[in-house]
Every structure is written in C-alpha cells, then in structure tokens.
Scaffold this motif. Structure first.
Motif, PDB file in Angstrom:
ATOM      1  N   ILE A  11      -7.331  14.964   1.675  1.00 17.24           N
ATOM      2  CA  ILE A  11      -8.710  14.478   1.639  1.00 17.24           C
ATOM      3  C   ILE A  11      -9.257  14.463   3.054  1.00 17.24           C
ATOM      4  CG2 ILE A  11     -10.218  12.541   1.065  1.00 17.24           C
ATOM      5  CD1 ILE A  11      -8.079  11.652  -0.954  1.00 17.24           C
ATOM      6  N   PRO A  12     -10.349  15.207   3.311  1.00 15.81           N
ATOM      7  CA  PRO A  12     -10.926  15.173   4.654  1.00 15.81           C
ATOM      8  C   PRO A  12     -11.520  13.786   4.937  1.00 15.81           C
ATOM      9  CG  PRO A  12     -12.354  16.376   3.153  1.00 15.81           C
ATOM     10  CD  PRO A  12     -11.115  16.029   2.393  1.00 15.81           C
ATOM     11  N   MET A  63       0.837  -1.182   0.000  1.00 14.96           N
ATOM     12  CA  MET A  63       0.000   0.000   0.000  1.00 14.96           C
ATOM     13  C   MET A  63       0.883   1.247   0.000  1.00 14.96           C
ATOM     14  SD  MET A  63      -2.848   1.482   2.699  1.00 14.96           S
ATOM     15  CE  MET A  63      -3.244  -0.101   3.277  1.00 14.96           C
ATOM     16  N   ALA A  64       0.358   2.314  -0.541  1.00 18.17           N
ATOM     17  CA  ALA A  64       1.076   3.586  -0.607  1.00 18.17           C
ATOM     18  C   ALA A  64       1.272   4.161   0.793  1.00 18.17           C
ATOM     19  CB  ALA A  64       0.278   4.568  -1.456  1.00 18.17           C
ATOM     20  N   ASN A  65       2.322   4.940   0.959  1.00 16.98           N
ATOM     21  CA  ASN A  65       2.547   5.621   2.222  1.00 16.98           C
ATOM     22  C   ASN A  65       1.571   6.777   2.347  1.00 16.98           C
ATOM     23  OD1 ASN A  65       4.682   3.988   2.978  1.00 16.98           O
ATOM     24  ND2 ASN A  65       6.204   5.303   2.015  1.00 16.98           N
ATOM     25  N   TYR A  66       1.048   6.957   3.553  1.00 18.77           N
ATOM     26  CA  TYR A  66       0.124   8.049   3.815  1.00 18.77           C
ATOM     27  C   TYR A  66       0.236   8.430   5.283  1.00 18.77           C
ATOM     28  CZ  TYR A  66      -2.882   4.716   6.176  1.00 18.77           C
ATOM     29  OH  TYR A  66      -3.365   3.778   7.057  1.00 18.77           O
ATOM     30  N   THR A  67      -0.274   9.601   5.618  1.00 22.30           N
ATOM     31  CA  THR A  67      -0.379  10.015   7.011  1.00 22.30           C
ATOM     32  C   THR A  67      -1.773  10.585   7.213  1.00 22.30           C
ATOM     33  OG1 THR A  67       0.489  12.228   6.518  1.00 22.30           O
ATOM     34  CG2 THR A  67       2.081  10.566   7.248  1.00 22.30           C
ATOM     35  N   ILE A  68      -2.161  10.686   8.462  1.00 20.20           N
ATOM     36  CA  ILE A  68      -3.392  11.376   8.841  1.00 20.20           C
ATOM     37  C   ILE A  68      -2.953  12.593   9.643  1.00 20.20           C
ATOM     38  CG2 ILE A  68      -5.576  11.240  10.091  1.00 20.20           C
ATOM     39  CD1 ILE A  68      -5.448   9.280   7.739  1.00 20.20           C
ATOM     40  N   GLU A  69      -3.378  13.782   9.209  1.00 14.49           N
ATOM     41  CA  GLU A  69      -2.985  15.016   9.873  1.00 14.49           C
ATOM     42  C   GLU A  69      -4.215  15.843  10.214  1.00 14.49           C
ATOM     43  OE1 GLU A  69      -0.187  17.311   7.579  1.00 14.49           O
ATOM     44  OE2 GLU A  69       1.047  15.550   7.136  1.00 14.49           O
ATOM     45  N   GLU A  70      -4.150  16.526  11.331  1.00 15.25           N
ATOM     46  CA  GLU A  70      -5.187  17.471  11.736  1.00 15.25           C
ATOM     47  C   GLU A  70      -4.929  18.797  11.027  1.00 15.25           C
ATOM     48  OE1 GLU A  70      -8.566  18.728  13.935  1.00 15.25           O
ATOM     49  OE2 GLU A  70      -7.704  16.731  13.944  1.00 15.25           O
ATOM     50  N   ALA A  76     -12.674   6.980   6.747  1.00 15.75           N
ATOM     51  CA  ALA A  76     -13.535   7.022   5.558  1.00 15.75           C
ATOM     52  C   ALA A  76     -13.622   8.445   5.042  1.00 15.75           C
ATOM     53  CB  ALA A  76     -14.933   6.513   5.895  1.00 15.75           C
ATOM     54  N   TYR A  77     -13.687   8.561   3.721  1.00 18.53           N
ATOM     55  CA  TYR A  77     -13.962   9.842   3.068  1.00 18.53           C
ATOM     56  C   TYR A  77     -15.469   9.916   2.936  1.00 18.53           C
ATOM     57  CZ  TYR A  77     -14.298  13.216  -0.807  1.00 18.53           C
ATOM     58  OH  TYR A  77     -14.617  14.281  -1.606  1.00 18.53           O
ATOM     59  N   VAL A  78     -16.067  10.961   3.483  1.00 18.18           N
ATOM     60  CA  VAL A  78     -17.529  11.066   3.460  1.00 18.18           C
ATOM     61  C   VAL A  78     -18.005  12.226   2.582  1.00 18.18           C
ATOM     62  CG1 VAL A  78     -17.884   9.885   5.648  1.00 18.18           C
ATOM     63  CG2 VAL A  78     -17.521  12.348   5.642  1.00 18.18           C
ATOM     64  N   GLY A  79     -17.143  12.677   1.696  1.00 17.74           N
ATOM     65  CA  GLY A  79     -17.535  13.738   0.779  1.00 17.74           C
ATOM     66  C   GLY A  79     -16.867  15.052   1.138  1.00 17.74           C
ATOM     67  N   GLY A  80     -17.253  16.063   0.415  1.00 15.94           N
ATOM     68  CA  GLY A  80     -16.634  17.367   0.588  1.00 15.94           C
ATOM     69  C   GLY A  80     -15.484  17.526  -0.388  1.00 15.94           C
ATOM     70  N   PRO A  81     -14.922  18.717  -0.436  1.00 16.46           N
ATOM     71  CA  PRO A  81     -13.843  18.948  -1.390  1.00 16.46           C
ATOM     72  C   PRO A  81     -12.578  18.185  -1.005  1.00 16.46           C
ATOM     73  CG  PRO A  81     -14.073  20.825   0.080  1.00 16.46           C
ATOM     74  CD  PRO A  81     -15.210  19.892   0.383  1.00 16.46           C
ATOM     75  N   ASN A  82     -11.840  17.769  -2.024  1.00 18.80           N
ATOM     76  CA  ASN A  82     -10.515  17.192  -1.820  1.00 18.80           C
ATOM     77  C   ASN A  82      -9.582  17.903  -2.793  1.00 18.80           C
ATOM     78  OD1 ASN A  82     -10.086  15.349  -4.339  1.00 18.80           O
ATOM     79  ND2 ASN A  82     -12.132  14.825  -3.600  1.00 18.80           N
ATOM     80  N   ALA A  83      -8.289  17.889  -2.481  1.00 17.43           N
ATOM     81  CA  ALA A  83      -7.371  18.680  -3.295  1.00 17.43           C
ATOM     82  C   ALA A  83      -6.020  18.015  -3.454  1.00 17.43           C
ATOM     83  CB  ALA A  83      -7.171  20.063  -2.674  1.00 17.43           C
ATOM     84  N   GLU A  87      -9.496  15.874  10.479  1.00 16.08           N
ATOM     85  CA  GLU A  87      -8.424  15.012  10.023  1.00 16.08           C
ATOM     86  C   GLU A  87      -8.433  14.891   8.507  1.00 16.08           C
ATOM     87  OE1 GLU A  87      -7.258  11.942  13.429  1.00 16.08           O
ATOM     88  OE2 GLU A  87      -9.227  11.522  12.548  1.00 16.08           O
ATOM     89  N   TYR A  88      -7.229  14.841   7.938  1.00 18.85           N
ATOM     90  CA  TYR A  88      -7.050  14.729   6.495  1.00 18.85           C
ATOM     91  C   TYR A  88      -6.100  13.576   6.188  1.00 18.85           C
ATOM     92  CZ  TYR A  88      -9.428  19.080   5.420  1.00 18.85           C
ATOM     93  OH  TYR A  88     -10.389  20.057   5.264  1.00 18.85           O
TER      94      TYR A  88
END
Length: 159
Positions: free
Chosen positions: A154-155, A1-8, A130-137, A96-97
């Motif tokens: 992604i929020p 899997m790709a590397n990722y982080t979760i950030e506030e 989970a991504y529950v919608g809203g803008p992503n960039a 969180e993103y």
C-alpha cells in the motif's frame, strides 16, 4: 497490532484485467462475493493463465483501485507484453509502501486476510503514515508448506 514494515519501492506497472465492484464500499459481504465470482471466472475462462504466461515474474497481483468514481478490482502481473482482451496498465508510484506479510490456505484467503489487517488494523493504528489513495495490491508470491504466501503493498506518505 500486526507486524508490518515500510519499504521504499521504485515505480512499477501491473497489467490488470478487472471488474467494477458494484456493492457499497461498506458492504463487505457483497464486495467479497463480487471478488470471489471474478476470481472464479478468470481462473475458469483462462484469463489468469494468459496473464501468468506473459508475466516477468511469478507474482500474481490482486489490485484494488478507485478510478473515475468506480471501485475497481483487478487480477494482474508485471509484464512488458499486452493481451488481446480489455486490460489496464496500473501505475504504482515510487515511494514508501506499507508492507504486510502473510500466508493462508488459498489466494483469496490471503488477499482478504492481508486487506483486513492493513485497512482494519495497521492503517487505523499507525499515526506516522497515511494511505492517501491510489492502487494497492495483495501480491501472491508463491507456495510453501501447503500454504500460499505473499504481501500487501500500500503506497503511503509520512504525516
């Protein structure tokens, strides 16, 4: 899997100039062509330069958002200023993103790669968010060693 982080992240706003994508959301070739045509236009007609001139930092945002049952795609920047053409203040919520970092030869390649990794790999494999919608960039942050580098933001919410 790709590397990722979760950030506030605190809430933030991106001023975007956009286009409605008309292709079916499953027509990746059609969507990518519409996006490429849009970016070619905003580079050639000076729209992107106008956005860069009022930006508060060097980040260039490629924003995707479903709004009013339309798939929208924007070029945007963080700014307190406004522009003379039709634009939209895109609100990103505090929270969180999912963050995925990458680099590529061009801005378009970076955005397409990060979007593919995020939605094609990470979000389908990670079970606690989970991504529950809203803008992503996709956020172009600069260049180094001849490559464009940036991140996908992604929020997300915890499951």
């Amino acid at each position: 899997m790709a590397n990722y982080t979760i950030e506030e992240k605190d809430n933030f706003t991106v001023l975007g100039i956009g286009v409605e994508l008309k292709s079916s959301y499953t027509d990746y070739a059609g969507i990518n062509k519409e996006k490429a045509d849009f970016w070619q236009r905003v580079r050639q007609d000076g729209t992107l330069d106008t956005l860069k001139s009022i930006a508060t930092n060097k980040y260039i945002f490629t924003v995707n958002e479903a709004i009013n049952n339309k798939m929208m795609h924007y070029a945007g920047v963080m700014t307190d200023a406004s522009v003379a053409v039709e634009s939209r203040d895109i609100q990103f919520p505090k929270g969180e993103y999912l963050i995925i970092k990458g680099e590529a030869a061009t801005s378009e390649e970076l955005s397409n790669m990060l979007t593919g990794i995020a939605f094609g790999q990470v979000l389908s494999e990670v079970t606690d968010i989970a991504y529950v919608g809203g803008p992503n960039a996709s956020v172009e942050m600069g260049q180094r060693n001849g490559l464009v580098f940036g991140e996908m933001w992604i929020p997300v919410v915890r499951k």
